[in-house]
Write a protein that holds these residues in place. Structure first.
Motif, PDB file in Angstrom:
ATOM      1  N   GLY A   8      17.025  47.500  10.832  1.00  7.62           N
ATOM      2  CA  GLY A   8      17.713  48.502  11.633  1.00  7.62           C
ATOM      3  C   GLY A   8      17.046  49.857  11.568  1.00  7.62           C
ATOM      4  O   GLY A   8      16.908  50.550  12.584  1.00  7.62           O
ATOM      5  N   ARG A  68      15.449  52.153  14.481  1.00  8.58           N
ATOM      6  CA  ARG A  68      15.984  53.506  14.680  1.00  8.58           C
ATOM      7  C   ARG A  68      14.876  54.551  14.700  1.00  8.58           C
ATOM      8  O   ARG A  68      14.952  55.549  15.434  1.00  8.58           O
ATOM      9  CB  ARG A  68      17.002  53.814  13.567  1.00  8.58           C
ATOM     10  CG  ARG A  68      17.581  55.225  13.615  1.00  8.58           C
ATOM     11  CD  ARG A  68      18.319  55.493  14.938  1.00  8.58           C
ATOM     12  NE  ARG A  68      19.623  54.866  14.977  1.00  8.58           N
ATOM     13  CZ  ARG A  68      20.116  54.237  16.041  1.00  8.58           C
ATOM     14  NH1 ARG A  68      19.386  54.125  17.152  1.00  8.58           N
ATOM     15  NH2 ARG A  68      21.313  53.718  16.023  1.00  8.58           N
ATOM     16  N   ILE A  83      22.464  49.978  17.588  1.00  9.99           N
ATOM     17  CA  ILE A  83      21.834  49.004  16.695  1.00  9.99           C
ATOM     18  C   ILE A  83      22.877  48.500  15.713  1.00  9.99           C
ATOM     19  O   ILE A  83      23.571  49.292  15.057  1.00  9.99           O
ATOM     20  CB  ILE A  83      20.641  49.629  15.941  1.00  9.99           C
ATOM     21  CG1 ILE A  83      19.590  50.127  16.937  1.00  9.99           C
ATOM     22  CG2 ILE A  83      20.030  48.622  14.976  1.00  9.99           C
ATOM     23  CD1 ILE A  83      18.462  50.917  16.298  1.00  9.99           C
ATOM     24  N   VAL A 107      23.606  46.054  12.409  1.00  5.64           N
ATOM     25  CA  VAL A 107      23.071  45.328  11.263  1.00  5.64           C
ATOM     26  C   VAL A 107      24.070  44.234  10.905  1.00  5.64           C
ATOM     27  O   VAL A 107      25.169  44.504  10.427  1.00  5.64           O
ATOM     28  CB  VAL A 107      22.845  46.258  10.056  1.00  5.64           C
ATOM     29  CG1 VAL A 107      22.311  45.462   8.863  1.00  5.64           C
ATOM     30  CG2 VAL A 107      21.878  47.379  10.420  1.00  5.64           C
ATOM     31  N   ALA A 138      22.986  53.663   6.194  1.00  5.23           N
ATOM     32  CA  ALA A 138      23.347  53.216   7.542  1.00  5.23           C
ATOM     33  C   ALA A 138      24.119  54.300   8.289  1.00  5.23           C
ATOM     34  O   ALA A 138      23.911  54.516   9.490  1.00  5.23           O
ATOM     35  CB  ALA A 138      24.171  51.930   7.458  1.00  5.23           C
ATOM     36  N   LEU A 155      23.822  53.532  12.290  1.00  2.00           N
ATOM     37  CA  LEU A 155      23.774  52.094  12.510  1.00  2.00           C
ATOM     38  C   LEU A 155      25.175  51.513  12.377  1.00  2.00           C
ATOM     39  O   LEU A 155      25.946  51.937  11.509  1.00  2.00           O
ATOM     40  CB  LEU A 155      22.859  51.420  11.483  1.00  2.00           C
ATOM     41  CG  LEU A 155      21.400  51.880  11.440  1.00  2.00           C
ATOM     42  CD1 LEU A 155      20.682  51.213  10.266  1.00  2.00           C
ATOM     43  CD2 LEU A 155      20.689  51.569  12.743  1.00  2.00           C
ATOM     44  N   CYS A 215      27.596  48.384  11.307  1.00  2.00           N
ATOM     45  CA  CYS A 215      27.491  47.392  10.248  1.00  2.00           C
ATOM     46  C   CYS A 215      28.507  46.280  10.465  1.00  2.00           C
ATOM     47  O   CYS A 215      29.363  46.373  11.338  1.00  2.00           O
ATOM     48  CB  CYS A 215      27.711  48.050   8.883  1.00  2.00           C
ATOM     49  SG  CYS A 215      26.568  49.424   8.541  1.00  2.00           S
TER      50      CYS A 215
END
Length: 319
Positions: free
Chosen positions: A45, A49, A57, A59, A71, A76, A78
């Motif tokens: 990720g 990025r 994005i 993960v 993150a 990101l 999750c």
């Protein structure tokens, strides 16, 4: 995109997009309308990025408590696979809840009673490609468990399910193998084309007499006067040792692989050829599926192992 009936396309580019190159595949997917990119690990990720600051994005793999802060900083999304991770993620990042509906890998059995905080998605994963009964049971279980997740995107379909069972598409489809030209099941003609070509060259040629052997421990015994070719690609580059017995294209002729080393492979030639003769490992009718059938594995088990290191291999992206 033509197969999606209102569902979003989310491009799965984990494992370096099945060995095809995460960044070029991600860019190509975004160009045709993908609205999110899915990866397996935090580092995957972060790599995306760095070059795609504004894209969504996700993960999908597990994270440590330390990873969550990283993150969050990278914006990101999750995925929570346990009740404990729900509590950790809910107050810090946008997250998806993974429900186990039968694959029995990642996921919890049902949504937690506690507040879901920044929940943006509820997801699951099918255990088979193409079995209508199992797919139907898992879909029903997922719809039941996710019924009260108001406002969260529901996603369970992969490439195969979205294609064969349109009712599984829901809000978003996670597509990986078909994006890079792999049919998700050999039983159906998906009408897609491979997107990767893998080439090398003939580095050495020698004659081998009957009774002599080729390879460590004499792994291949030569039955007759033979012309052997050496290609500088081996299992350190992703050409698995289990591919002994498969064929590659040397010049314009198929050649059987009889031995695979860390940095090279030996093939049997039908005639003496000059060094430098082009070799096609994948392309011109030689497919990952051919190699996979020989090794009794899936195509992406081979492609995901392709080395993406400029010190060993040269990659060139062709539009």
């Amino acid at each position: 995109m033509k197969k999606l009936d209102g569902a979003e396309l989310w491009a799965v580019v984990k494992a370096n997009a099945y060995g095809h190159g995460a960044i070029p595949v991600a860019r190509a997917a975004l160009e045709v309308g993908a609205s999110a990119l899915c990866v397996a690990t935090l580092n995957e990720g972060l790599s995306l990025r760095n070059v795609m600051p504004g894209e969504r994005i996700i993960v999908m793999g597990p994270l440590s408590p330390h990873d969550i802060a990283i993150a969050r900083e990278a914006k990101l999304e999750c995925v929570a696979h346990t009740d404990e991770m729900v509590e950790l993620l809910a107050a810090q990042v946008d997250f998806h809840l993974k429900i186990n509906t039968g694959l029995n890998r990642w996921g919890i059995e049902s949504p937690p009673v506690t507040s879901n905080g920044r929940l943006v998605g509820v997801m699951s994963q099918f255990a088979t490609d193409g079995d209508p009964d199992i797919t139907s049971r898992q879909l029903a279980a997922f719809l039941d468990v996710s019924a009260n997740s108001t406002g969260a995107v529901r996603h369970i379909a992969n490439s195969c399910a979205a294609w064969l069972f349109p009712e599984t598409q829901l809000d978003a489809v996670r597509s990986g193998c078909t994006l890079v030209g792999f049919p998700p099941t050999p039983d159906v003609d998906f009408g897609i084309r491979p997107t990767l070509r893998w080439t090398s060259y003939l580095a050495q040629v020698r004659r081998v007499s009957p009774g002599e052997t080729i390879g460590y421990e004499g792994s291949y015994r030569v039955p007759k006067n033979t012309i052997m070719g050496l290609i500088p690609v081996g299992y350190a580059d992703g050409f698995n040792v289990n591919l002994v017995g498969t064929h590659v294209l040397v010049g314009d002729a198929r050649a059987q692989v009889v031995s695979v080393y860390m940095d090279a492979m030996c093939v049997i030639l039908d005639r003496k050829l000059p060094t430098g003769t082009p070799v096609t490992l994948v392309g011109d009718g030689i497919t990952f599926a051919d190699h996979a059938k020989n090794a009794a594995i899936d195509s992406w088990e081979i492609s995901a192992g392709l080395v993406d290191d400029a010190r060993r291999t040269l990659r060139r992206i062709v539009d």
